[in-house]
Motif scaffolding. Structure first.
Motif, PDB file in Angstrom:
ATOM      1  N   GLN A 159       0.780  -1.044  -0.035  1.00 11.87           N
ATOM      2  CA  GLN A 159      -0.119   0.117   0.052  1.00 11.87           C
ATOM      3  C   GLN A 159       0.877   1.130  -0.052  1.00 11.87           C
ATOM      4  O   GLN A 159       2.000   1.243   0.760  1.00 11.87           O
ATOM      5  N   ILE A 160       0.618   2.292  -0.813  1.00 10.70           N
ATOM      6  CA  ILE A 160       1.165   3.509  -0.682  1.00 10.70           C
ATOM      7  C   ILE A 160       0.966   4.172   0.375  1.00 10.70           C
ATOM      8  O   ILE A 160      -0.510   4.820   0.269  1.00 10.70           O
ATOM      9  N   SER A 161       1.686   4.438   1.409  1.00 11.60           N
ATOM     10  CA  SER A 161       1.360   5.264   2.368  1.00 11.60           C
ATOM     11  C   SER A 161       2.061   6.319   2.713  1.00 11.60           C
ATOM     12  O   SER A 161       3.091   6.672   2.006  1.00 11.60           O
ATOM     13  N   GLU A 175      -2.897   8.101   2.413  1.00  8.94           N
ATOM     14  CA  GLU A 175      -2.480   6.984   1.868  1.00  8.94           C
ATOM     15  C   GLU A 175      -3.810   6.219   0.940  1.00  8.94           C
ATOM     16  O   GLU A 175      -4.777   6.979   1.022  1.00  8.94           O
ATOM     17  N   GLU A 176      -3.444   5.294   0.370  1.00  5.36           N
ATOM     18  CA  GLU A 176      -4.375   4.896  -0.539  1.00  5.36           C
ATOM     19  C   GLU A 176      -5.342   3.535   0.105  1.00  5.36           C
ATOM     20  O   GLU A 176      -4.722   2.924   0.992  1.00  5.36           O
ATOM     21  N   ASP A 177      -6.573   3.713  -0.336  1.00  2.19           N
ATOM     22  CA  ASP A 177      -7.389   2.540   0.223  1.00  2.19           C
ATOM     23  C   ASP A 177      -7.150   1.387  -0.471  1.00  2.19           C
ATOM     24  O   ASP A 177      -6.528   1.139  -1.668  1.00  2.19           O
ATOM     25  N   GLY A 214      -7.128   2.295  -4.163  1.00  2.79           N
ATOM     26  CA  GLY A 214      -6.719   3.472  -4.787  1.00  2.79           C
ATOM     27  C   GLY A 214      -7.494   4.917  -4.423  1.00  2.79           C
ATOM     28  O   GLY A 214      -6.973   5.996  -4.830  1.00  2.79           O
ATOM     29  N   ILE A 215      -8.362   4.647  -3.698  1.00  6.08           N
ATOM     30  CA  ILE A 215      -9.305   5.833  -3.318  1.00  6.08           C
ATOM     31  C   ILE A 215      -8.519   6.639  -1.919  1.00  6.08           C
ATOM     32  O   ILE A 215      -7.828   5.792  -1.164  1.00  6.08           O
ATOM     33  N   PRO A 216      -8.228   7.984  -2.123  1.00  6.09           N
ATOM     34  CA  PRO A 216      -7.446   8.767  -1.123  1.00  6.09           C
ATOM     35  C   PRO A 216      -8.072   8.432   0.357  1.00  6.09           C
ATOM     36  O   PRO A 216      -9.271   8.781   0.379  1.00  6.09           O
ATOM     37  N   LEU A 217      -7.186   8.102   1.159  1.00  6.75           N
ATOM     38  CA  LEU A 217      -7.767   8.186   2.708  1.00  6.75           C
ATOM     39  C   LEU A 217      -6.791   8.985   3.713  1.00  6.75           C
ATOM     40  O   LEU A 217      -5.659   9.085   3.300  1.00  6.75           O
ATOM     41  N   ILE A 218      -7.182   9.518   4.593  1.00  2.68           N
ATOM     42  CA  ILE A 218      -6.334   9.908   5.420  1.00  2.68           C
ATOM     43  C   ILE A 218      -6.350   9.041   6.636  1.00  2.68           C
ATOM     44  O   ILE A 218      -7.519   8.492   7.069  1.00  2.68           O
ATOM     45  N   GLU A 219      -5.172   8.964   7.502  1.00  4.57           N
ATOM     46  CA  GLU A 219      -5.273   8.171   8.519  1.00  4.57           C
ATOM     47  C   GLU A 219      -4.913   9.177   9.970  1.00  4.57           C
ATOM     48  O   GLU A 219      -3.743   9.759   9.775  1.00  4.57           O
TER      49      GLU A 219
END
Ligand code: ZN
Length: 498
Positions: free
Chosen positions: A91-93, A125-127, A159-164
């Protein structure tokens, strides 16, 4: 034995963007499975990610709204793990240099005092995709403990953008189940206010994992923490935390130690179950993402985002108290949702009596919305109609009782016609609800009421004031509440020289 509870959330929120984080696939919810995918978000060899600027801006906006500092340089990293919904195998984070650090959000603590819960970092990061499990009969959703016959994967979400949003266990952590609920609600409210995320829990747009540990009251060290995953609602989070506090206190009270482990919440049995022991960052072999350059975040961009920031809920609630002279509790209710606060402010432009407008919003409007199960943003009655109605009541043109009838009709005509419906004046005119304000007409009603109730009249003459209300009530009954109560009182008072 008494324990301090230390609760730390990792919240994942789906950002509102038109396209995915590293490709141009749309992010529309509800599309048929695997119709919003491309070689990039399904991890085909040889593809390269291209960063979505809007997602970066949304992450910065969330960071600023949650009082974080925004780094000038940020890096993306690969988090490696295998799972069927993650076709790339990583995962790209962000790991070492996240976009936002060292923030906080203020909640009301259990002692009633403001409490600033520390936020360690917010990263982009990406979902991953979504697995869907099916039973033997082909119906979706094998329950917990029941083996699925087969599973399918939908990569629309990949690939949907997420924030953690990672809370800080060393800086004012959440201390109870109730504070946990307030923290989650506060974060969700801010993200919705700034339009960074819709945070629809049922759609998986707002998810959280939680770490919890206990320690003897007053001690400073940290015990190993337990992470709980798989909670689908706020209610499940609360139940999982309550269970875990009980479980850990029992272990500690009998001299045992709580092992660091990841547990799953079983909603049916309302217990947490061991999923795996000890899992740490090294397990993911984080390393810098070689396909993306480091991010330089210009101060101009950060300043621009800060300038365009909508008013945050806590600030708005305070302004409602000072501008409209309403109580803090009412202001908090009216600013709970951004759309509701907008509705109230638009209505307030047409109504001088803000306190009455507050009561009518909270009691009457909420009741109608609840009854028809619609949200305020779906309410077709325009705020100016609602404001004008309350103004008519406030100025004594119509009674509260008639006001309720009119509001219901406003609501129904709007709902059935799918349009703004009729305004209050129109309904009052059409339904013959026009108040009786003519002095002579009112005088006549009083005379008739006195004739019909000589006992009441005698008692008033003898100095007892209660029958005045009785007479007014009788006239109201006769006129379906259309008579002007204030004027009736004046006429009766004059008649009996009260
Ligand atoms: Zn794509």
């Amino acid at each position: 034995m008494d324990f301090d509870v230390i609760i730390c959330f990792e919240i994942h929120a789906e950002l509102k963007t038109q396209t995915k984080l590293f490709c141009t696939c749309p992010t529309k919810p509800g599309a048929p499975p695997n119709t919003q995918v491309c070689p990039v978000c399904t991890g085909h060899p040889g593809t390269l990610p291209v960063l979505n600027k809007k997602a970066v801006e949304q992450c910065i906006k969330a960071g600023l709204a949650l009082n974080c500092s925004i780094r000038e340089r940020a890096k993306f990293a690969r988090k490696n793990y295998f799972y069927p919904d993650l076709p790339k195998g990583y995962q790209i984070s962000q790991y070492e240099e996240p976009l936002c650090e060292e923030g906080f959000i203020e909640i009301t603590g259990d002692d009633g005092e403001p409490y600033q819960v520390g936020i360690k970092r917010i990263h982009l990061e990406e979902d991953a995709g979504k697995l869907m499990h099916f039973s033997r009969s082909g119906t979706q959703g094998a329950g917990p403990g029941e083996a699925a016959e087969y599973s399918l994967v939908d990569f629309n979400r990949a690939g949907i953008p997420l924030i953690e949003i990672v809370a800080d266990h060393t800086r004012n952590p959440v201390r109870s189940v109730e504070e946990a609920r307030r923290y989650l609600e506060a974060v969700r409210q801010v993200l919705r206010y700034i339009d960074a995320s819709d945070c629809i829990i049922e759609e998986g747009q707002f998810r959280c994992d939680v770490n919890i540990s206990l320690r003897p009251k007053g001690s400073q060290g940290f015990n190993d923490r337990v992470e709980i995953k798989n909670m689908a609602s706020f209610k499940a989070v609360m139940a999982a935390l309550e269970y875990e506090i009980r479980r850990q206190s029992e272990i500690l009270a009998t001299g045992g130690t709580v092992a660091q482990e990841t547990r799953l919440f079983d909603e049916e049995k309302q217990v947490t179950l061991l999923m795996r022991t000890k899992e740490d960052a090294p397990d993911y072999r984080y390393f810098p993402e070689p396909d993306l350059v480091e991010l330089d975040i210009s101060r101009e961009l950060v300043e621009k985002i800060a300038r365009d920031m909508p008013e945050l809920p806590s600030v708005k609630a305070q302004r409602f108290v000072t501008t409209y002279g309403i109580t803090k509790a009412d202001a908090l209710l009216l600013t709970r949702e951004r759309e509701l606060s907008h509705y109230f402010e638009a209505a307030a432009k047409h109504c001088e009596d803000k306190k009455r407008l507050t009561i009518w919003t909270i009691k009457e409007l909420f009741r109608l919305l609840n009854e028809s199960k619609i949200a305020i943003e779906e309410c077709l009655v325009p705020p100016e109609h609602f404001g004008r109605l309350v103004q008519l009541i406030a100025s004594g043109e119509i009674t509260e009782k008639i006001g309720r009838v009119v509001l219901k009709e406003m609501f129904e005509t709007a709902l059935s016609s799918g349009s703004p419906g009729k305004g209050p004046e129109e309904i009052i005119e059409e339904r013959g609800l026009k108040p009786i304000v003519d002095e002579r007409e009112l005088e006549q009603l009083v005379v008739e009421a006195i004739e019909a109730h000589p006992d009441a009249a005698r008692k008033i003459q003898e100095g007892s004031p209660e029958p005045v209300n009785f007479l007014i009530g009788q006239i109201m009954k006769r006129t379906n509440g259309r008579a002007h109560a204030g004027k009736l009182r004046q006429i009766i008072s004059a008649k009996f020289s009260l």
